[in-house]
Structure formats: C-alpha cells, structure tokens
Design a protein around this motif. Structure first.
Motif, PDB file in Angstrom:
ATOM      1  N   LYS A  31     -28.499 -13.803  42.270  1.00  0.00           N
ATOM      2  CA  LYS A  31     -29.515 -14.877  42.392  1.00  0.00           C
ATOM      3  C   LYS A  31     -30.393 -14.518  43.360  1.00  0.00           C
ATOM      4  CE  LYS A  31     -26.715 -18.213  44.566  1.00  0.00           C
ATOM      5  NZ  LYS A  31     -25.692 -17.501  45.005  1.00  0.00           N
ATOM      6  N   ASP A  32     -29.628 -14.244  44.848  1.00  0.00           N
ATOM      7  CA  ASP A  32     -30.363 -14.083  45.986  1.00  0.00           C
ATOM      8  C   ASP A  32     -31.329 -12.896  45.892  1.00  0.00           C
ATOM      9  OD1 ASP A  32     -28.945 -15.956  47.203  1.00  0.00           O
ATOM     10  OD2 ASP A  32     -27.061 -14.439  47.494  1.00  0.00           O
ATOM     11  N   ALA A  35     -34.442 -14.157  43.678  1.00  0.00           N
ATOM     12  CA  ALA A  35     -35.264 -14.804  44.477  1.00  0.00           C
ATOM     13  C   ALA A  35     -36.068 -14.236  45.514  1.00  0.00           C
ATOM     14  CB  ALA A  35     -34.428 -15.805  45.203  1.00  0.00           C
ATOM     15  N   SER A 178     -27.641 -15.369  54.790  1.00  0.00           N
ATOM     16  CA  SER A 178     -27.165 -16.511  53.744  1.00  0.00           C
ATOM     17  C   SER A 178     -28.129 -17.450  53.897  1.00  0.00           C
ATOM     18  CB  SER A 178     -25.717 -16.659  53.798  1.00  0.00           C
ATOM     19  OG  SER A 178     -25.481 -17.152  55.208  1.00  0.00           O
ATOM     20  N   ALA A 181     -31.410 -16.799  52.622  1.00  0.00           N
ATOM     21  CA  ALA A 181     -31.383 -16.719  51.148  1.00  0.00           C
ATOM     22  C   ALA A 181     -31.490 -17.995  50.431  1.00  0.00           C
ATOM     23  CB  ALA A 181     -30.213 -15.905  50.721  1.00  0.00           C
ATOM     24  N   ARG A 182     -30.823 -19.199  51.080  1.00  0.00           N
ATOM     25  CA  ARG A 182     -30.895 -20.205  50.489  1.00  0.00           C
ATOM     26  C   ARG A 182     -32.263 -21.215  50.488  1.00  0.00           C
ATOM     27  NH1 ARG A 182     -25.363 -21.116  52.944  1.00  0.00           N
ATOM     28  NH2 ARG A 182     -26.359 -21.826  54.800  1.00  0.00           N
ATOM     29  N   GLU A 184     -35.035 -19.401  50.697  1.00  0.00           N
ATOM     30  CA  GLU A 184     -35.731 -18.275  49.673  1.00  0.00           C
ATOM     31  C   GLU A 184     -35.480 -18.819  48.514  1.00  0.00           C
ATOM     32  OE1 GLU A 184     -37.865 -14.399  49.138  1.00  0.00           O
ATOM     33  OE2 GLU A 184     -37.672 -15.798  50.682  1.00  0.00           O
ATOM     34  N   ASN A 185     -34.338 -18.939  47.934  1.00  0.00           N
ATOM     35  CA  ASN A 185     -34.191 -19.484  46.688  1.00  0.00           C
ATOM     36  C   ASN A 185     -34.769 -20.818  46.205  1.00  0.00           C
ATOM     37  OD1 ASN A 185     -32.441 -17.387  46.740  1.00  0.00           O
ATOM     38  ND2 ASN A 185     -30.379 -18.785  46.364  1.00  0.00           N
ATOM     39  N   VAL A 188     -38.748 -20.302  46.137  1.00  0.00           N
ATOM     40  CA  VAL A 188     -39.285 -19.558  44.757  1.00  0.00           C
ATOM     41  C   VAL A 188     -39.120 -20.395  43.558  1.00  0.00           C
ATOM     42  CG1 VAL A 188     -38.231 -17.994  43.278  1.00  0.00           C
ATOM     43  CG2 VAL A 188     -38.472 -17.357  45.544  1.00  0.00           C
ATOM     44  N   VAL A 189     -38.032 -21.156  43.552  1.00  0.00           N
ATOM     45  CA  VAL A 189     -38.192 -22.245  42.320  1.00  0.00           C
ATOM     46  C   VAL A 189     -39.197 -23.159  42.505  1.00  0.00           C
ATOM     47  CG1 VAL A 189     -36.792 -24.134  41.379  1.00  0.00           C
ATOM     48  CG2 VAL A 189     -35.678 -22.080  42.048  1.00  0.00           C
ATOM     49  N   SER A 271     -36.195  -9.061  38.784  1.00  0.00           N
ATOM     50  CA  SER A 271     -37.163  -9.714  39.503  1.00  0.00           C
ATOM     51  C   SER A 271     -38.571  -9.148  39.096  1.00  0.00           C
ATOM     52  CB  SER A 271     -37.276  -9.639  41.002  1.00  0.00           C
ATOM     53  OG  SER A 271     -37.018  -8.221  41.380  1.00  0.00           O
ATOM     54  N   THR A 328     -42.152 -17.488  51.042  1.00  0.00           N
ATOM     55  CA  THR A 328     -41.105 -16.431  50.532  1.00  0.00           C
ATOM     56  C   THR A 328     -41.224 -15.164  50.713  1.00  0.00           C
ATOM     57  OG1 THR A 328     -42.249 -16.357  48.540  1.00  0.00           O
ATOM     58  CG2 THR A 328     -40.542 -18.390  48.947  1.00  0.00           C
TER      59      THR A 328
END
Length: 476
Positions: A31-32, A35, A178, A181-182, A184-185, A188-189, A271, A328
């Motif tokens: 998932k990371d 994203a 990490s 990544a949070r 970024e996730n 991106v959403v 991706s 992002t």
C-alpha cells in the motif's frame, strides 16, 4: 586506458549490496509503494498536460498519446519489476546495472537518474509554487515578484514558496519513511478523489462534437514538432512520457521494502496501472468539455474547464487539493533521490559521507545534500527550463534496465536469487522495451538531448577523476 576500461566493466557482488542495505529499516508495504508510485506519477502534469498536448500536438487523440506512452512505460515497468524482485537494493538502476554490466555502466545509469531526481524535485516545487500563488491571488494575496519568481525571471530573486516546500518535505523525510508513508497515503487518497470528482462533474458537460475529427489533419508546427495525424500523436508521446516516469522512484526504495520480492512488482505495476486509468479519464473528459483549441497556452486547463462550464466551486476545491497533492510527488522524488545518493556514497563513487546512516538508520546526509541542490535549482531556475530536462536522463536509465534483463536471466538461480516476478515474453519484450524508450528519447527536443549529453560528459569526468579511484571495488 586499459586500467580505466577494466574498472569500468568490473561487477559488484550482489551479496555485498544485500549486506550493506541490511542496515536500512524495512518498513514499506504494498500500500505504501502504491501510494508512493501514484503520488509521484499523478502529480502536476495530470492537471496541465492533457490540455496542452491536445492543443499543441494531438487534438482529441491526446488519449492515444497517453496510451502509447503508457505502453512504453508499462514494458519498462515489467523490466523494473523483475530487477527489483531479483535485486531489492537501494539505488534501483544504478545498483542493478553495477551488478550485471559493471561499475562504469552502473554509474552512467545512476548519473542519468540523478538528473531526473534533482530536476524533478525542483520542477514539482516550482509548479506547486505557481499553483499556490494562483490560488491565493484569487483571495487578494499577492507575493512580491522578487520572492515569487526565480532569479532573473520577471524581476525575481528567489522563489520562496519552492524553497519552503522542499525544506518542509525534507524535514518530514528526516523523521522516517513510515511517517512519510502515512502522510503520502492520506494525500494520495485525497488527490485521487479530486481527480474522480473532476471526471464525474466533467462528464455532465461533454459535447460529442468536440471529439471530431478524433485525429486532426497533420501539419508541422513552427518549432519543428508536429500537430495532427500520427506525427502529432508521436510528438505528444514524447511530451507526455514525463508523466509516467515516477514509477522508478519505487524501485529506488527497494532497500526499505518488506518482502520486496512480492511488494516491489505489485507496487511498480499497480501504481502505473492506476495512473494510466486516471490520465486517460482526465484527457477524455477534458477534450470532450471544450474544443481542444481552447486549451492553447492554458496553464490550468482542468480548473478553467470547470469554471467555464459553471462549476466554479468545484474548480476551487479541485485546484486546492491539486496543490496539496503535489506534495506527494515531492515526497516520492526526494525519497528516491536521497536513496540514490546514499548508494553512490555507500560505494565510494561520491564522498562516503553521503552513504552514512544516522541512529534511526536513515540516509539523512544524502537527504540534506539533495535538499540543498533542489532548493538552489527549484528556487532559481525557471519552470519551463526545468520541464525540458526531466525525461532525457530517465529514458537513458530505462534503456539500460531493458537491456539488463538479457544479462540478468542467465544469473538467476546462481549468484542472484530467482525473482518472484519475471518479465513476460522473454526475449522479445525486453528488446521492444528498449526500442520504445529509444523512440521516445528520439522524439525529445534538441535542447533536452543537448543538455543530457552535457550531463553525461560531466558524469564520465567525475567517474574518471573521482569515482573509479575511490570506489569500494578499488579498495578490495
């Protein structure tokens, strides 16, 4: 000369890279990487390029330009997925080519990618700055020209917004992958939702006659490129291709992947598939809303199309999210660029200081160096100048990786692990991937090719004077 050639073709032992990169913290999951890839690929260009390419080159057939560019990018992504699965090392193409072709070839591939990361960081920061200034100007906030534009452009001294955003992303990445990544996730959403809102709202304003003729009649442009016909579609491919190059940023972070044999191929191919669907949807809706000639010289076609079709509030929301979403792409490019610089320092090709990790096992020395270079380029060089240079270096690396599959296969199951993913239709697809990348490179304008040649010469000189003398392989 014999010594130079001997150094140039000497190969790194893959087990050495496994040992060196074992110090990195493996925290990133599928998932990371999805994203990270979507966030990097779907950046500034999705809100600008569909309209620009339609007006300048392809007309409604801009969707075909996006699809052809996607096919070439997809073939390269297959090669990247196999390489990353077999050799999940930091530094992506640089480290892979070092193992299968030799140190000098690896340096050239890595040096070409470094141009992409340096310039892409500056390019996205510059684009974010321009969009942010446009957004706040609508409520009466104007940044003085001296602080709004790069040195020597429209009375500018420094682009202060570009500087600030690069520093902010660097501070985020300095705290750990990490945490980045949070963020970024989540972003991106948010960005994908904004794109889907545009597509849904735009569908209500489509006029079928705007698609006709789908492929306009060919005529040459004054700058030597083409409009209309298959020639215009080809010109559009080379311009659009920079939209898809972000998937290589996933591979650069392979050293921090959990279960990289599976997560890397899924992240790279997944991706890219999501990004292609979003790009084609935006392009189809955009040219259906208004005749493609309306987008000539339009720097914000998505926002303009929404406002002109009576959706001003939606336009404001989409543009605001687009500005936030550009963060992002910066996260992805700065992560990848710092990991590549770390790999150079790790191997002694550049000062070893760049290859040192801090107490959190993060390559923050490399991140600091990338930040300084990005700030200088992004805040002091014009946006249009940067846009010309991004694709060239990446395409050179893509050609190396495509051909690299032929050198990788005989070693799989011997000194290199058998990967969980293999490029299909071997040995045909690697050759098509190489030729496709070469064709896109050939379609770039002459200035981009000239600057890539200058960058290549500088890289060879650095290797000859510093890299080969200080390389870890020399000191074995």
């Amino acid at each position: 000369m014999g010594s130079f050639i001997k150094n140039f073709i000497r190969k790194e032992n893959p087990s050495i890279y496994e040992d060196k990169d074992s110090h990195l913290s493996r925290t990133l999951e599928v998932k990371d990487f999805l994203a990270l890839g979507v966030g990097t690929i779907v950046s500034t260009s999705i809100f600008t390029l569909p309209g620009v390419v339609a007006a300048q080159h392809a007309g409604p057939a801009v969707t075909l330009s996006f699809l052809v560019a996607a096919i070439v990018a997809g073939l390269v992504a297959f090669a990247y997925a196999e390489m990353a699965s077999a050799m999940p090392f930091a530094g992506s193409a640089y480290s892979w080519i070092n193992v299968i072709f030799g140190e000098g070839f690896g340096w050239i591939a890595g040096w070409a990618l470094l141009a992409e990361y340096f310039i892409a960081v500056a390019f996205v920061a510059s684009g974010l700055s321009a969009n942010f200034r446009g957004l706040i100007s609508s409520v009466g906030v104007i940044i003085p020209a001296q602080l709004a534009n790069p040195l020597g452009t429209n009375g500018g001294i420094i682009d202060i917004i570009a500087l600030i955003v690069i520093v902010l992303i660097a501070l985020l990445l300095a705290h750990g992958t990490s945490e980045a990544a949070r963020v970024e996730n989540a972003l991106v959403v948010l960005k994908v939702i904004a794109i889907l809102v545009f597509v849904v709202v735009g569908l209500s304003a489509i006029h079928v006659e705007n698609y006709l003729p789908f492929i306009p009649k060919y005529h040459p442009n004054a700058d030597g490129t083409a409009f209309g016909g298959w020639q215009g579609i080809y010109s559009g491919v080379s311009m659009i291709f920079l939209s898809y190059i972000g998937f290589d940023s996933i591979a650069a972070n392979a050293g921090e992947a959990k279960n990289p044999e599976k997560t890397m191929p899924r992240g790279i191919l997944g991706s890219l598939a999501i990004a292609v669907a979003l790009f084609v949807a935006v392009a189809l809706v955009l040219v259906g809303m208004f005749h493609y000639t309306k987008y000539a010289g339009n720097a914000e076609p998505v926002g303009w199309a929404l406002r002109e079709s009576g959706h001003g509030i939606v336009a404001g929301v989409v543009q605001a999210i687009a500005v936030v979403g550009m963060f992002t792409a910066l996260i992805g490019m700065m992560m990848a660029g710092s990991r590549l610089l770390y790999s150079f320092g790790r191997d002694g090709m550049l000062p070893k200081w760049l290859g040192q990790l801090n107490s959190k096992k993060l390559p923050n020395h490399a991140l600091l160096f990338l930040t300084i270079i990005g700030v200088v380029i992004g805040s002091m060089f014009p946006f249009a100048f940067l846009a010309q240079l991004i694709s060239a270096g990446t395409l050179i690396a893509f050609m190396f990786v495509s051909l690299g599959i032929y050198a990788l296969r005989p070693r799989e199951g011997k000194d290199i692990a058998v990967p969980a993913f293999k490029m299909p239709l071997y040995p045909v697809l690697p050759a098509i991937s190489f030729l496709g990348s070469l064709a896109v490179f050939w379609g770039l304008d002459i200035q981009a090719k000239l600057y890539s040649l200058i960058w290549f010469v500088i890289g060879v000189l650095i290797y000859a004077v510093y890299g080969r003398r200080h390389s870890y392989l020399t000191q074995k």
